[in-house]
Scaffold this motif. Structure first.
Motif, PDB file in Angstrom:
ATOM      1  N   THR A  37       0.831  -1.212   0.000  1.00 20.66           N
ATOM      2  CA  THR A  37       0.000   0.000   0.000  1.00 20.66           C
ATOM      3  C   THR A  37       0.863   1.259   0.000  1.00 20.66           C
ATOM      4  O   THR A  37       0.503   2.256  -0.634  1.00 20.66           O
ATOM      5  CB  THR A  37      -0.988   0.011   1.180  1.00 20.66           C
ATOM      6  OG1 THR A  37      -0.271  -0.124   2.404  1.00 20.66           O
ATOM      7  CG2 THR A  37      -2.014  -1.116   1.050  1.00 20.66           C
ATOM      8  N   ASP A  38       1.999   1.224   0.686  1.00 24.31           N
ATOM      9  CA  ASP A  38       2.938   2.357   0.638  1.00 24.31           C
ATOM     10  C   ASP A  38       3.475   2.560  -0.779  1.00 24.31           C
ATOM     11  O   ASP A  38       3.602   3.693  -1.250  1.00 24.31           O
ATOM     12  CB  ASP A  38       4.113   2.146   1.595  1.00 24.31           C
ATOM     13  CG  ASP A  38       3.735   2.349   3.049  1.00 24.31           C
ATOM     14  OD1 ASP A  38       2.643   2.909   3.313  1.00 24.31           O
ATOM     15  OD2 ASP A  38       4.529   1.944   3.921  1.00 24.31           O
ATOM     16  N   ILE A  40       2.032   1.734  -3.558  1.00 24.88           N
ATOM     17  CA  ILE A  40       0.944   2.291  -4.370  1.00 24.88           C
ATOM     18  C   ILE A  40       0.826   3.794  -4.115  1.00 24.88           C
ATOM     19  O   ILE A  40       0.699   4.582  -5.047  1.00 24.88           O
ATOM     20  CB  ILE A  40      -0.388   1.563  -4.077  1.00 24.88           C
ATOM     21  CG1 ILE A  40      -0.336   0.136  -4.645  1.00 24.88           C
ATOM     22  CG2 ILE A  40      -1.580   2.331  -4.643  1.00 24.88           C
ATOM     23  CD1 ILE A  40      -1.487  -0.751  -4.219  1.00 24.88           C
ATOM     24  N   ALA A  90      -2.274  -2.293  -8.078  1.00 24.25           N
ATOM     25  CA  ALA A  90      -3.644  -2.407  -7.550  1.00 24.25           C
ATOM     26  C   ALA A  90      -4.136  -3.844  -7.698  1.00 24.25           C
ATOM     27  O   ALA A  90      -4.796  -4.380  -6.802  1.00 24.25           O
ATOM     28  CB  ALA A  90      -4.580  -1.440  -8.268  1.00 24.25           C
ATOM     29  N   LEU A  93      -2.550  -5.836  -5.010  1.00 24.06           N
ATOM     30  CA  LEU A  93      -3.246  -5.648  -3.741  1.00 24.06           C
ATOM     31  C   LEU A  93      -4.519  -6.488  -3.700  1.00 24.06           C
ATOM     32  O   LEU A  93      -4.845  -7.086  -2.677  1.00 24.06           O
ATOM     33  CB  LEU A  93      -3.577  -4.166  -3.529  1.00 24.06           C
ATOM     34  CG  LEU A  93      -4.244  -3.805  -2.214  1.00 24.06           C
ATOM     35  CD1 LEU A  93      -3.346  -4.161  -1.028  1.00 24.06           C
ATOM     36  CD2 LEU A  93      -4.596  -2.327  -2.187  1.00 24.06           C
ATOM     37  N   THR A  97      -4.951  -9.405  -0.752  1.00 26.72           N
ATOM     38  CA  THR A  97      -5.912  -9.247   0.346  1.00 26.72           C
ATOM     39  C   THR A  97      -6.979 -10.330   0.285  1.00 26.72           C
ATOM     40  O   THR A  97      -7.480 -10.690  -0.769  1.00 26.72           O
ATOM     41  CB  THR A  97      -6.581  -7.867   0.292  1.00 26.72           C
ATOM     42  OG1 THR A  97      -7.194  -7.708  -0.974  1.00 26.72           O
ATOM     43  CG2 THR A  97      -5.571  -6.760   0.508  1.00 26.72           C
TER      44      THR A  97
END
Length: 175
Positions: A37-38, A40, A90, A93, A97
């Motif tokens: 996430t960092d 991204i 993305a 991710l 998840t």
């Protein structure tokens, strides 16, 4: 007054993209959701900054001369590559998840692989590798110069109207 987009600007962005790409994990064991996430967020920041820089220059297009226009085209192409890398992250991710894992492997409804975190880490690492390649390609394109650097003034040399002379054999230097 806005600053121009120069080869140095493009080199700086290329360096940042390379630095980020080098940090991307290439193995499933190195995948970390917080870092993803960092990454991204960092890539989104670079994309936003590049777009703002181009917009800033286009507010006064009459002040953008040919060498900078070439740089702006290269910057625009790089932003497309950055956006593609961002899209790939993305997807990473999504695979990483658990909330989206069913969308990642729909056809494996009854398979034990469906909820296997290791399989999802492998898929995430593959996306990271693809994003790394895209960023590296974009960075290389930013560094490639298709026109010689210099002023925007036209050249004063005329066209050559005589055929080129045949190359003469090279004589050794006699000092």
């Amino acid at each position: 007054m806005s600053s121009s987009v120069t080869p140095a600007t493009l080199d700086y962005l290329a360096q940042r993209l390379d630095e980020l790409a080098v940090q991307f994990p290439t193995s499933p064991d190195a995948v970390d959701l917080v870092t993803l996430t960092d990454d991204i967020g960092t890539l989104g920041h670079h994309l936003q900054h590049a777009i703002e820089r181009a917009q800033e220059r286009f507010t006064a297009p009459e002040t953008v001369y040919p060498p900078e226009r070439v740089a702006l085209v290269r910057l625009a192409r790089a932003t497309a590559g950055i956006a593609q890398a961002l899209d790939t992250l993305a997807e990473a991710l999504t695979y990483a998840t658990t909330g989206f894992q069913r969308a990642a492997v729909e056809d494996l409804a009854h398979s034990p692989l469906r909820n296997d975190p290791e399989v999802l880490r492998i898929m995430t690492a593959e996306k990271y590798v693809a994003a790394r390649a895209r960023l590296r390609h974009s960075a290389a394109a930013l560094r490639t110069t298709s026109t010689p650097a210099g002023s925007s003034t036209p050249r004063t040399t005329g066209l050559q109207t005589q055929p080129a002379a045949a190359p003469q054999p090279r004589q050794p230097n006699r000092h």
